[in-house]
Design a protein around this motif. Sequence first.
Motif, PDB file in Angstrom:
ATOM      1  N   GLU A  32       0.909  -1.325   0.070  1.00  8.62           N
ATOM      2  CA  GLU A  32       0.011  -0.126   0.122  1.00  8.62           C
ATOM      3  C   GLU A  32       0.795   1.208   0.028  1.00  8.62           C
ATOM      4  OE1 GLU A  32      -3.640   0.357   2.299  1.00  8.62           O
ATOM      5  OE2 GLU A  32      -3.915  -1.912   2.260  1.00  8.62           O
ATOM      6  N   ILE A  33       2.152   1.232  -0.576  1.00  6.36           N
ATOM      7  CA  ILE A  33       2.955   2.402  -0.483  1.00  6.36           C
ATOM      8  C   ILE A  33       3.468   2.653  -1.902  1.00  6.36           C
ATOM      9  CG2 ILE A  33       3.552   2.310   1.942  1.00  6.36           C
ATOM     10  CD1 ILE A  33       6.155   1.191   1.192  1.00  6.36           C
ATOM     11  N   ASP A  34       3.154   1.778  -2.950  1.00  6.23           N
ATOM     12  CA  ASP A  34       3.810   1.948  -4.035  1.00  6.23           C
ATOM     13  C   ASP A  34       3.544   2.953  -4.813  1.00  6.23           C
ATOM     14  OD1 ASP A  34       1.355   0.545  -4.104  1.00  6.23           O
ATOM     15  OD2 ASP A  34       1.590   0.094  -6.165  1.00  6.23           O
ATOM     16  N   HIS A  35       2.365   3.761  -4.411  1.00  4.47           N
ATOM     17  CA  HIS A  35       1.945   5.087  -5.083  1.00  4.47           C
ATOM     18  C   HIS A  35       2.900   6.343  -4.834  1.00  4.47           C
ATOM     19  CE1 HIS A  35       0.048   5.225  -1.483  1.00  4.47           C
ATOM     20  NE2 HIS A  35      -0.388   6.413  -1.576  1.00  4.47           N
ATOM     21  N   LEU A  36       3.592   6.238  -3.625  1.00  5.98           N
ATOM     22  CA  LEU A  36       4.604   7.242  -3.074  1.00  5.98           C
ATOM     23  C   LEU A  36       5.812   7.506  -3.690  1.00  5.98           C
ATOM     24  CD1 LEU A  36       3.913   6.283   0.880  1.00  5.98           C
ATOM     25  CD2 LEU A  36       2.507   7.775  -0.782  1.00  5.98           C
ATOM     26  N   GLU A  89       9.982  -6.000  -1.361  1.00  3.86           N
ATOM     27  CA  GLU A  89       9.181  -5.836  -2.377  1.00  3.86           C
ATOM     28  C   GLU A  89       8.114  -4.561  -2.550  1.00  3.86           C
ATOM     29  OE1 GLU A  89       6.079  -8.904  -1.770  1.00  3.86           O
ATOM     30  OE2 GLU A  89       5.990  -8.304   0.310  1.00  3.86           O
ATOM     31  N   ASN A  90       7.708  -4.390  -3.976  1.00  2.00           N
ATOM     32  CA  ASN A  90       6.896  -3.349  -4.018  1.00  2.00           C
ATOM     33  C   ASN A  90       7.472  -1.899  -3.854  1.00  2.00           C
ATOM     34  OD1 ASN A  90       4.366  -5.103  -4.432  1.00  2.00           O
ATOM     35  ND2 ASN A  90       4.170  -5.091  -2.436  1.00  2.00           N
ATOM     36  N   MET A  91       8.643  -1.754  -4.135  1.00  2.01           N
ATOM     37  CA  MET A  91       9.372  -0.670  -4.038  1.00  2.01           C
ATOM     38  C   MET A  91       9.889   0.034  -5.583  1.00  2.01           C
ATOM     39  SD  MET A  91      11.742  -0.960  -0.783  1.00  2.01           S
ATOM     40  CE  MET A  91      12.519  -2.403  -1.329  1.00  2.01           C
ATOM     41  N   GLY A  92       9.477  -0.599  -6.511  1.00  4.50           N
ATOM     42  CA  GLY A  92       9.938  -0.328  -7.788  1.00  4.50           C
ATOM     43  C   GLY A  92       9.653   0.891  -8.490  1.00  4.50           C
ATOM     44  N   ASN A  93       8.693   1.574  -7.552  1.00  5.02           N
ATOM     45  CA  ASN A  93       8.229   3.015  -8.069  1.00  5.02           C
ATOM     46  C   ASN A  93       8.905   4.213  -7.329  1.00  5.02           C
ATOM     47  OD1 ASN A  93       6.335   1.949  -9.928  1.00  5.02           O
ATOM     48  ND2 ASN A  93       4.713   2.329  -8.497  1.00  5.02           N
ATOM     49  N   ASN A 134      16.579  -7.563  -2.757  1.00  5.80           N
ATOM     50  CA  ASN A 134      16.087  -7.135  -3.875  1.00  5.80           C
ATOM     51  C   ASN A 134      15.600  -5.713  -3.914  1.00  5.80           C
ATOM     52  OD1 ASN A 134      14.290  -7.130  -6.243  1.00  5.80           O
ATOM     53  ND2 ASN A 134      12.624  -8.107  -5.274  1.00  5.80           N
ATOM     54  N   LEU A 135      16.123  -4.786  -4.789  1.00  2.46           N
ATOM     55  CA  LEU A 135      16.036  -3.616  -4.758  1.00  2.46           C
ATOM     56  C   LEU A 135      15.076  -2.791  -5.832  1.00  2.46           C
ATOM     57  CD1 LEU A 135      19.488  -2.246  -3.423  1.00  2.46           C
ATOM     58  CD2 LEU A 135      17.281  -2.150  -2.062  1.00  2.46           C
ATOM     59  N   CYS A 136      14.447  -3.863  -6.585  1.00  2.00           N
ATOM     60  CA  CYS A 136      13.335  -3.482  -7.354  1.00  2.00           C
ATOM     61  C   CYS A 136      13.910  -2.635  -8.447  1.00  2.00           C
ATOM     62  CB  CYS A 136      12.215  -2.982  -6.758  1.00  2.00           C
ATOM     63  SG  CYS A 136      11.693  -4.135  -5.274  1.00  2.00           S
TER      64      CYS A 136
END
Length: 337
Positions: free
Chosen positions: A158-162, A179-183, A201-203
């Motif tokens: 729930e933080i990938d939009h930041l 995970e979920n840090m690619g943005n 995994n630094l995405c």
Amino acid sequence: MDGETQSPRDSNPEADDQTVEIDPSSTVLDLTSFQLHDLNSVELSPSLTELDLTANRLSSLDPRIAHLSNLKKLSLRQNLIDDAAIEPFSRWDSISGLQELVLRDNKLKKIPDPGIFKSLLVFDVSFNEITSLHGLSKASNTLKELYVSKNEVTKIEEIDHLYQLQILELGSNRLRVMENMGNFTSLLELWMGRNRIKVVNLCGLKCIKKLSLQSNRLTSMKGFEECVALEELYLSHNGIAKMEGLSTLANLHVLDVSSNKLTSVDDIQNLTQLEDLWLNDNQIESLKGVAEAVVSSREKLTTIYLENNPCAKSTNYTAFLREFFPNIEQIDSNVFA
């Protein structure tokens, strides 16, 4: 801080019937460590832009805060605020312009609803009892600093939009997967020490300058190769047996791989900017091998830790290092003038 800080004067924090005197012209009110149970004795000027209530005994929010329409920074750090006490906050539209909200070290068990704060830049809920990041999906994408350390979070969600995040602190939780840090293409600092992470995994992130994965369950250093902007890397207290994946990190100034299972120093021969190198509490045998590995940073290195390695028992250990590194200022706990 902007504005003039005016601390309460001529007041006894323990006296409930004594009014705290405030300069009505001040826009900054600092009530840190006044041991207040409530704000009944405090006048809250409508012109306040910053309100610091750190280290008091507040268990509820004064409803007058809801009318501080100019408020930009609010700290409730180190109080007794629980989920029920913070709940009305999400309806206080008059303070929707808040830019910094600090709820660190309270009694929260879930993320407070940050949805009304459309200009929020800093959000700190560290040192609580939060088990999930649920609710952060409502956080404004203006957020630049998010602190959720020392909680019980098990999943990054729930933080990938930041996408404007510059600092993300998730240390001392129960995370197992990165995970979920690619943005997070603007992320400069990532702090994830004291979790249960086994694999890096630094995405695909390439902009990070400071990264901590201390006290996890890493056995490999693979995964940092694309982080070419890295300046500080902290990997102590893991199970790493080999140094690798570092040769591309040309901007690295600080490297901490202490308290691992290393027997030699490798893959840093090309690094020319190293200033601090922490290798203590490993199984490194050769002092000469250390020197050869760090030769490209010979002139830059000012601090090296090698204690509790076999090589630290070498004859003329300190003298050898001082001669090889001409600008060395500290070897283990020994500081040279």
